[in-house]
Structures are given as C-alpha cells and as structure tokens.
Design an enzyme around this catalytic site. Structure first.
Site, mmCIF file in Angstrom:
data_model
loop_
_atom_site.group_PDB
_atom_site.id
_atom_site.type_symbol
_atom_site.label_atom_id
_atom_site.label_comp_id
_atom_site.label_asym_id
_atom_site.label_seq_id
_atom_site.Cartn_x
_atom_site.Cartn_y
_atom_site.Cartn_z
ATOM 1 C CD GLU A 43 -6.686 -1.408 -5.730
ATOM 2 O OE1 GLU A 43 -6.149 -2.469 -6.309
ATOM 3 O OE2 GLU A 43 -5.600 -0.828 -5.164
ATOM 4 C CG ASN B 82 8.128 -7.154 -3.362
ATOM 5 O OD1 ASN B 82 7.187 -7.518 -4.098
ATOM 6 N ND2 ASN B 82 8.656 -6.016 -3.139
ATOM 7 C CE LYS C 225 -3.929 -1.773 -1.398
ATOM 8 N NZ LYS C 225 -2.573 -2.316 -2.060
ATOM 9 C CB THR C 226 -1.251 -6.585 -4.311
ATOM 10 O OG1 THR C 226 -1.105 -4.736 -4.679
ATOM 11 C CG2 THR C 226 -1.818 -7.352 -5.381
ATOM 12 C CE1 TYR D 117 -2.228 1.699 -3.320
ATOM 13 C CE2 TYR D 117 0.115 1.371 -3.502
ATOM 14 C CZ TYR D 117 -1.060 1.097 -3.070
ATOM 15 O OH TYR D 117 -1.304 0.095 -2.056
ATOM 16 C CD GLN E 161 7.442 4.605 -0.881
ATOM 17 O OE1 GLN E 161 6.632 5.168 0.304
ATOM 18 N NE2 GLN E 161 7.234 3.519 -0.870
ATOM 19 C CE LYS F 11 -1.075 2.224 0.592
ATOM 20 N NZ LYS F 11 0.094 1.495 0.858
ATOM 21 C CB SER G 126 5.103 -5.485 -2.077
ATOM 22 O OG SER G 126 4.239 -6.161 -2.797
ATOM 23 C CB SER H 245 0.000 -1.834 0.046
ATOM 24 O OG SER H 245 0.949 -0.952 0.027
#
Length: 393
Positions: free
Chosen positions: A299, A370, A342-343, A177, A147, A94, A345, A91
């Site tokens: 973020e 992960n 931002k993370t 999210y 999803q 993004k 996975s 992600s």
C-alpha cells in the site's frame, strides 16, 4: 530434477553473487548513536505498554543495515531475539504473493487481465469469474469477505464457496480486504507455474530475492530459530493452518532477511531481469482507497507523508470494511516519491514494514505479539523521522 528445482539451483548461484551471505547480519556495524536512541525510544515503551515479549527491528539507509534486538523469542526457553529469529509475517506475506504473480506474468504464465476460470474450471461462468486477477490481487473483486466461512476447511470446499459466492458490488468499485481474494490469486499464480504456492515461493521466489532464511514451511534445521508467538492469554502459539494460509499470511522470516527484501524493493536493479520487473510491478498503484493507494501487496502514499495520513490508511475501517475504490489509469500513476508499507498479524505475531525508495530508507518491525497497528505505525514513523527529518508536508 524438476523444472522448479533447476530454477532454484540457478537462482541460488546467481544470488550468491548478487547478495551477501547470511553471515552479513552478524557483521553489521554498530548503529549511529542518534539512530540507536531513536529506536530505543520508539520500541522500549511500546513493548512495556503492550507486554510484547520480543522484537527484532531492522533499519536500512543508503544500502547500510542496522539491527536492534529486544527481549525473548521464547519466554519458556528464555531464548533471546536476534536478527536471525524467525517471526510469522502474517499479511506481509501478501507482498510475496504479489511478487510471485508478477514473476509468473513476466514468464508469460499468466496475465493480471485474465479471469479465474481460465485456471480453475470450477469457477468458469461464476459471478467471481467476472473479476480479473488484478481485482483478486487488490481486494476489489466485489466484496469477498476477510475470511472464508467456518466449515470451509479444504480447497474443494473453498472452490464450492467461491463458485456460489454473490458479489455486493461490481468488480473494481469497492475494496474489501480479503484473505480469500489474494489467497486465490496466489493459488492461481502458483498453479500457472505448475506448482503449489509453498513450492514456488521456496524454490523460486525466495532464492531469487536472496532470502536464505525465509519459509512457508519452516524446516527442522531452522526450528530452533522459530519464535513462539503469544496470544492475549500469554499462551505460546503458532499460526493455524487453513485454506490459502500460505498465500495470505503464511510466510515466516527474520529481520535480516526482511531488510534484505526491503533493499531489493528499494533498488530492484540488483535482481535478474524477470524478478526485477516482478518487484517493480508490485510498486504500481491501482486503486485509490481513502488515504492510501492499493497496489499489488504493498500500500502506498505520496512522500513526504504525515503521521495522520499513515494512520488513516492503516485504520481499522480500511481493514474491516468495504470502502469505495477508484481505479487509477496508468497516466494517473504518481510520479513523485512514494512510501510503501504493509502490516501483518497472526494470533501471536505482529509486523510492519515500510520503505521509501527515493530516500533509500526502510524499516522492519517484527514482534511475537499481535499488538495494535497504530502503535506499530507510530513507532516506525518516529524512527523514520531520524532517518529523514524533513518528512511532513
């Protein structure tokens, strides 16, 4: 040549002047001993605790970068991690989607105030069409899920689902999210540029950002650098294709390119005008959600920030649940220093990026496992303490 190819050629020429070549990573000086000790202390125990096969860490301060490479990109082939190893960003992709949309807006090809039906006739008059592109970008369209449902396997199916979707809340009131939300946003951005997302990213966005080893579709010439991820059963895996995968979680990159990307975010003035303004647009905060402020891709938090607040903003409930959102007026935008993060996975990879423009510091953590997000945040925060000791309120 297509218009995108012409843009890419011009961008490559421009970036050869604005950015050093890929070889700069190999020529980076040795890290100061205290920084090396801090990174080792943060990363080695983390890898042991979570059985992480390999990690690439990059740190920047005042325009200088250092690389710290650990373990294996492939256990089966005993390939060592380097700053040029390609990792799945999940992600973190993004943030590129948001930047591409900002670029399209700078070119007059879309506006964040537009609605999806302007670009996708299938969605005109639907409940989703009441949301703006800004709502899609910030997961605030009214409760789109994390999803798409099982069985939605192509774009036509996704359009049918989105046309019939019913919101749980009015646009702009909750943040949930959602890969379909920002995926649709990226799809529209690329469509406004008369391209698909992968083409717009690889032919326009990445070259203009000076990224020479970042891909949606890894070419055969770069396959040797593409790490294998490892799932919970320790099997080697790579990301599965899906609708909106490229836009939501499909970018692959290296620590060398990602720290260059961080530097471009720290000081966008190095970029040409439209791309500079596109990057700057991703730094605007739009919705206050608990401990953090949701921007475009990134973020953000007021800086200095405590570890507790950073963990709260990256908590499971922020990722998995619908949370009340308060839209910020432009006059409410923070005027002080900010930390952006931002993370990301996938099934076999975990990443984390943070930077503080006012301090000219940034950190990239890329791993082929992960592993838990709190462990990523704590490790980066420990390294941040070495870069900027006066960090807490």
């Amino acid at each position: 040549m297509t218009p995108l190819t012409l843009i890419r050629s011009a961008a490559a020429l421009m970036c050869s002047c604005l950015f050093p070549s890929a070889a700069w990573a190999a020529e980076a000086p040795r890290a100061p001993a205290p920084l090396r000790a801090a990174v080792d202390a943060a990363i080695r125990p983390l890898m042991a605790e979570h059985d992480v096969p390999g990690m690439a860490v990059a740190v920047t301060a005042n325009g200088q970068s250092w690389f710290f490479n650990y373990g294996l990109a492939s256990r089966e082939q005993a390939t060592a991690v380097s700053e040029n190893t390609l990792f799945e960003l999940g992600s973190i992709s993004k943030t590129f989607t948001a930047t591409l949309a900002g670029y399209a807006q700078e070119q007059g090809q879309l506006s964040l105030a537009d609605h999806p039906g302007k670009y996708l006739p299938q969605l005109r008059g639907s409940a989703l069409d009441k949301a703006s592109l800004l709502h899609l970008a910030t997961y605030s369209a009214g409760g789109l899920p994390l999803q798409l449902p099982e069985g939605v396997s192509d774009l036509d199916g996704a359009m049918r689902y989105l046309r019939d979707w019913k919101p749980d809340a009015a646009p702009g009131t909750v943040r949930r999210y959602s890969n379909p939300s920002i995926g649709l946003f990226g799809h529209i951005a690329a469509r406004s540029m008369k391209s698909d997302f992968a083409g717009a990213a690889e032919e326009v966005l990445f070259p203009q950002l000076g990224l020479q080893h970042t891909w949606v579709h890894v070419p055969q010439a770069a396959e040797a650098d593409y790490a294998w991820g490892y799932n919970r059963a320790n099997q080697p895996v790579r990301v599965n294709p899906g609708v909106f995968d490229a836009e939501a979680y499909g970018v692959k990159s290296s620590a060398a390119d990602m720290i260059r990307y961080v530097q471009a975010n720290i000081d966008p003035r190095r970029l040409a005008g439209p791309m500079r303004r596109a990057v700057e647009a991703t730094h605007a905060g739009h919705f206050e959600v608990g401990a953090m402020t949701q921007g475009l891709g990134w973020e953000q938090y007021p800086y200095p920030v405590t570890l507790e607040r950073l963990l709260a903003g990256n908590a499971q409930g922020i990722i998995m649940d619908a949370n009340p959102a308060r839209q910020l007026a432009s006059r409410q935008a923070p005027t002080g220093p900010l930390l952006f993060n931002k993370t990301g996975s996938t099934g076999g990879f975990g990443g984390y990026v943070l930077f503080v423009p006012s301090k000219k510091i940034g950190i990239v953590l890329l791993a082929n496992r992960n592993y838990p997000i709190p462990a990523r945040v704590k490790a980066a925060y420990a390294i941040l303490a070495q870069l900027a000791p006066a960090r807490s309120r």
